[in-house]
Design an enzyme around this catalytic site. Structure first.
Site, PDB file in Angstrom:
ATOM      1  CB  CYS A 187      37.669  42.903  16.944  1.00 21.17           C
ATOM      2  SG  CYS A 187      39.188  43.654  16.406  1.00 21.17           S
ATOM      3  CB  CYS A 220      38.960  48.554  16.156  1.00 23.48           C
ATOM      4  SG  CYS A 220      38.762  47.082  15.172  1.00 23.48           S
ATOM      5  CG  ASP A 260      -2.249  55.493 -13.559  1.00 29.15           C
ATOM      6  OD1 ASP A 260      -2.498  55.464 -14.772  1.00 29.15           O
ATOM      7  OD2 ASP A 260      -1.499  54.685 -12.992  1.00 29.15           O
TER       8      ASP A 260
END
Lengths: 781, 117
Positions: free
Chosen positions: A51, A54, A467
């Site tokens: 927010c 801060c 493979d």
């Protein structure tokens, strides 16, 4: 794949009604200066700032760091711009102490770095061309004069004055056009090292000094030796500058592939933060940001679609021309192009972690790595320059002692020519230039080569193990037949089988569950599930004991198979995998599953065989099915019923037979076999490539990538050999001729100007030859 | 002639001593920020002492326009990176075992050495 260490959202502070601070959307260019007194701001990306309140906390925490003049946060962009000369690491620590995560904004985007490099290269090219021009405009006329009149001797006073003026002009050339050679030579001399500059500075310096001695003290040398070599000095400097300039241009072309990859990156992203959409630089996109992409735009970072559906063109990464449909939950990759719809997606990998960034990084590293074939050249170049200097001195001594008159002139010419003609550059450039182009070319074809060693080994592959599942075949098996033994119908059998298999992750199990879903059959509850490795599964459903697996499993449990053994063999002969299904120890059905061969596998395998490569198939499947698939795919040799952990043993078996073995697998369960093979190829499908696991990664699913990879490596190795051979022969033949070895036989001595031209164009030739590789085309039939 | 020949031989001896035998002193990667400057065909300092067993950071600044100086290779550590012009570039080294590690440009004309102990 690496994930970001930091996660946003670790701190939350929701204060409703908090006003957004009135910070403008600065568009600071992010810079990172970790030392020195630099006024340009450092940019930090803040994570966890939920927010607006801060902002004050972060700003004051940063301002408290010694050296910080000001810290200003752009809340919308979640970035802080800090001025002053504080250390970047301290800034990050301060923010972390305040309870948020911070990281330095990337120094600059790849794009910017590239543009800057090109600008710098352009400026350097212009300067070199100007220097060339200055040197040749003096050297050219002088040489013409010398050739036409044959008069470059210094005898009369007038001649002395005239040549003195020319000598001063030549000094001007040395200063303006050749200063960098002399400064470089001196600096490396002080550093106890010697390089190309050393040779050129010594060579031209000797020629000029000798000429000046002739001008000032003609009496000190024999009459026939009173030559001046000003024209040679000027022309050599000019030619070498020209060679450097052309080489710079040619080098630019060697990195075209990486430029193209970097160009795929979007510059900005439209993210939704606090219910607002804003355009920010892609470096500032954080994990978990919601990104909007409209039709025609590039996907800026990797992510997962959260809203909308679209078709995305991934051809730039995978070589797959058809756009791929994407809906909620699907992953999107940075650099691909959104075609039809508008989507929202959550960023899952940003910055250096996106698949594209990793690909770019890997190609760059590979381009700079050296295959073993280049090592001899490295050893030689390490001793090259001092050895050439010794040869020059020795050659001068030999001429002085044994040469005909004017010995001193011969000595000077031979020493100068030896110094000038020797070209460590060509030798040093031979390998890296070809690797650069070859690796780039491979990347364009969707083949990522890990390093120079993989490139070299790939060119020698004599046997290739493929493979079966997911490599030769699509890896998406489907139920093809249900042969019922008792009285139950297909659907009942399928329901039981699907219920049993719903707990298994085996691809064959998946095929059965999917088949049941397609028929709208719902699965029931399963208990006591037990996987019998390599054989099958067992569980209880509705109080019945179900057993599902291969013949061996049935025999072990003494289940009567009757004529179903032949039926199973019949299915296997059609390249299907039959599995027995028993209820309460009584055979109930055979369910056959087939994994279709990829469309282009047969052609690609033919290409490999055509190139003399022994192709061997590897599978855990039963012998009969393996045989049928191998026959269909055009493969003569196969290993069947190989347990996953035994795959690497098969690789070793072939190696024991003296083969250079390539192993191709999907890179997930084949890791040990890929690692033990001489070259491990991971075959990717789509953008989710296992880049870390193999020597060579094929970004698209096609086996043509294998043939392409081998063809590119062969072409590159051939190119390197040509370059090394050319550079080697050039020096080995050039230096003795320059020293005058042909004189006793033919009476000729090389002109230093010719040596200068040869030297200037030898490294250009190497770069140009490497550039020929750009024309290489993978041949797909 | 004897003098000239002797001078020649001495010059050869000096070349061998100066370029091969002489070991210049090493700069230490210590407290104060050591920055390796790439300029005029050389790394300076070119011989650097690095502590063993801990990851360290080497800082480079390239002032040399020549494209040769752009690539930095430390082959034993499989490090290859490009140095931007006139910009500080950090190279992270893993914890190293004692020994000598060469670093150089693609063509080995720019050469340096890390001595780890």
């Amino acid at each position: 794949m690496s994930t970001m260490k930091t996660e946003s959202g670790s701190v939350s502070c929701h204060e409703d009604g908090a006003e957004m601070p009135p910070h403008d959307h600065h568009t600071h260019k992010a810079h990172h200066h970790s030392s020195g007194n630099n006024p340009s701001p450092q940019e930090l990306i803040i994570e966890g700032a939920g927010c607006a309140s801060c902002v004050g906390k972060i700003e004051s925490a940063l301002k408290a760091v010694p050296g910080v003049e000001n810290a200003e946060m752009n809340f919308a962009q979640r970035t802080v711009s800090v001025t002053g000369n504080a250390d970047a690491a301290d800034l990050v620590k301060a923010v972390e102490k305040a309870g948020y995560n911070a990281k330095l904004a990337a120094a600059e985007s790849e794009d910017d770095a590239l543009a800057e490099k090109e600008k710098a290269d352009q400026a350097y090219y212009k300067r070199l061309m100007k220097e060339t021009w200055i040197a040749l405009s003096l050297g050219g006329p002088l040489m013409a004069y010398a050739l036409i009149t044959g008069e470059v001797n210094v005898n009369t006073t007038t001649e002395r004055i005239a040549w003195l003026i020319v000598g001063i002009l030549t000094f001007g050339v040395l200063y303006f056009s050749g200063k960098h050679f002399f400064v470089g030579a001196w600096k490396s001399f002080l550093n106890h090292s010697a390089n190309m500059d050393t040779l050129i500075a010594l060579g031209t310096g000797t020629a000029w000094l000798y000429s000046m001695v002739v001008v000032f003290f003609p009496e000190s040398v024999p009459e026939q030796a009173r030559h001046v070599y000003f024209e040679a000095t000027a022309i050599i400097i000019g030619l070498i500058d020209l060679g450097l300039a052309l080489e710079l241009k040619a080098r630019g072309r060697t990195s075209e592939a990486i430029k193209r990859l970097i160009g795929l990156q979007a510059k900005t992203a439209r993210v939704i933060r606090d219910e607002k959409e804003l355009d920010i630089a892609i470096e500032q996109v954080l994990m978990d940001d919601v990104v909007r992409v409209r039709p025609g735009e590039k996907i800026p970072v990797d992510g997962e679609v959260t809203e909308g559906h679209t078709a995305i063109d991934e051809s730039m990464l995978t070589g797959e021309p058809m756009p791929v449909e994407k809906a909620v939950g699907d992953t999107v990759a940075a650099g691909t192009i959104n075609k039809t719809g508008s989507i929202l997606f959550k960023a899952t990998r940003v910055g250096k972690d996106t698949a594209l960034a990793q690909i770019i990084n890997m190609v760059k590293r590979a381009q700079n790595s050296k295959p073993p074939i280049g090592r001899l050249a490295d050893v030689i170049s390490a001793y090259f320059v001092p050895v050439v200097m010794i040869i020059a001195v020795t050659s001068a001594l030999v001429w002085l002692n044994f040469g005909p008159d004017p010995a001193v002139a011969f000595a000077i010419v031979s020493a100068t020519t030896v110094l000038i003609i020797a070209c460590p550059c060509a030798l040093g450039l031979a390998t890296p230039m070809s690797v650069m182009v070859g690796v780039g070319k491979a990347a364009e074809a969707g083949v990522l080569i890990r390093n120079g060693e993989a490139l070299q080994t790939a060119s020698k592959i004599s046997a290739m193990i493929l493979d079966k599942t997911g490599t030769i075949t699509l890896g998406a098996p489907k139920v093809t037949d249900i042969l019922v033994a008792g009285e139950q119908d297909d659907n009942t059998i399928l329901k039981l089988a699907a219920t049993l298999e719903s707990g298994s992750e085996h691809p064959l199990a998946l095929a059965i569950v999917e088949s049941a879903q397609e028929r709208g059959i719902e699965t029931g509850k399963v208990s006591n599930f037990n996987a019998i490795a390599g054989h099958g599964v067992q569980a209880e459903v509705d109080g019945k004991t179900l057993l599902f697996g291969n013949e061996k499993l049935m025999r072990e449990r003494n289940i009567e198979l009757g004529d179903f053994v032949e039926k199973a063999q019949g299915l296997a002969a059609e390249a299907k995998t039959p599995m027995y299904f028993a209820v309460d120890n009584k055979l109930s059905a055979i369910i056959a599953v087939a994994d279709p061969i990829k469309e282009d596998s047969i052609a690609a395998i033919k290409r490999l065989q055509h190139n003399g490569i022994r192709v061997v198939m590897l599978t855990g499947d039963n012998r009969a099915t393996a045989k049928a698939v191998a026959e269909k795919a055009g493969i003569k040799e196969f290993f069947a019923e190989v347990l996953p952990e035994d795959k690497s043993k098969k690789v070793q078996e072939l190696q024991m037979e003296g083969e250079v073995v390539g192993m191709t697998g999907d890179g997930i369960n084949d890791a040990p076999a890929l690692a033990i093979a001489n070259v491990g190829f991971a075959i990717g499908t789509g953008t989710d490539v296992a880049i870390e696991s193999a020597d060579i990664t094929l970004m698209r699913g096609s086996l043509h990538g294998l043939a392409d990879a081998i063809a590119v490596s062969k072409a590159t190795l051939r190119n390197i050999k040509q370059n090394l051979f050319g550079a080697f022969i050039y020096n080995v033949a050039g230096v003795p001729v320059a020293a005058g070895i042909l004189y006793p036989l033919l009476g000729v001595l090389m002109n230093p100007v010719i040596a200068g031209a040869a030297m200037a164009f030898s490294s250009l030739t190497v770069v140009t030859n490497a550039n020929r590789l750009r024309l290489f085309k993978a041949q797909e039939h | 002639m004897l003098i000239i020949n002797s001078v020649g031989v001495v010059v050869i001896a000096l070349i061998i001593w100066w370029f091969w035998l002489y070991k210049p002193k090493e700069a230490e990667l210590g407290e104060n920020d050591l920055v390796i400057t790439v300029e005029n065909g050389t790394y300076s300092p070119s011989r650097i002492k690095v502590p063993a067993g801990e990851p360290v950071e080497l800082k480079f600044i390239r002032k040399d326009e020549s494209p040769c100086s752009e690539t930095l290779l430390i082959p034993e550590l499989q490090i290859s990176d490009t140095l931007p012009l006139n910009k500080l570039k950090s190279i992270q080294l893993p914890a190293l075992k004692s020994g000598e590690y060469a670093f150089h440009c693609q063509m080995q004309m720019y050469r340096g050495q890390l001595t780890v102990n």
